[in-house]
Write an enzyme that holds these catalytic residues in place. Sequence first.
Site: not given
Ligand code: AR6
Length: 191
Positions: A43-45, A133, A135
């Site tokens: 994801g964003v991480d 929102t 993973a």
């Molecule tokens: N810019 C902005 N938002 C984004 C981007 C980006 N480049 N890429 C994805 N998103 P998630 P969580 C959005 O899963 O639910 C990771 O593996 C995405 O569409 O990134 O807090 C961590 O290491 C969504 O709306 O974060 C943790 O293990 C939002 O970012 C776990 O996921 C959050 O999605 C954290 O899960």
Amino acid sequence: MKGSAMKAKIRTAVLQLKQGDLTAEAVDAIVNAANSSLLGGGGVDGAIHRAAGPTLLEECKRVRAERGTCAPGEAVITGGGNLKARFVIHTVGPIWQGGGRGEPDVLASAYRRSLERAAAAGARRVAFPSISTGAFGYPVADAARVALDAVAGWLNEHATVDAVTFVLYDARTFEAYKRALRETHGAAVMS
Ligand code: AR6
């Protein structure tokens, strides 16, 4: 097509919603939706680590060696590596378990503790993703209300951050945040 951005005035600060890629944001600090290990993920991480380069993981490892893992609702800060942002604040949101396990409080805390870290570092412009929102499965309409209430509440009590931007990746999330902002802070929305 990306919809147009939306802004609200919260005391002396501006709270903005826009659709886009957080890793490209030119602000003082961007916030990472990390996990407790602080060692990266999807994801964003994953996107932040790729854009920042390997020094980010090295710094995260150092932070982890010094203070251990990061509990949900807490936040730590590192440099921004190759990003435009000078700092990355790594926070951990709650994993959604149905809503009865304190998820709203932990989510609100993740936003507040991130803003505290930003303010302590002198970062006056901060950008967030939609924490939990993806993973972590938090329903986006509920998460948007908690996020906006937490950030607006914090900005009402502190004058140390001037601008908070939510950079929302997909149209569905962006629309959910716009709806929540109209519902919770409609009077503050600037046309
Ligand atoms: N810019 C902005 N938002 C984004 C981007 C980006 N480049 N890429 C994805 N998103 P998630 P969580 C959005 O899963 O639910 C990771 O593996 C995405 O569409 O990134 O807090 C961590 O290491 C969504 O709306 O974060 C943790 O293990 C939002 O970012 C776990 O996921 C959050 O999605 C954290 O899960």
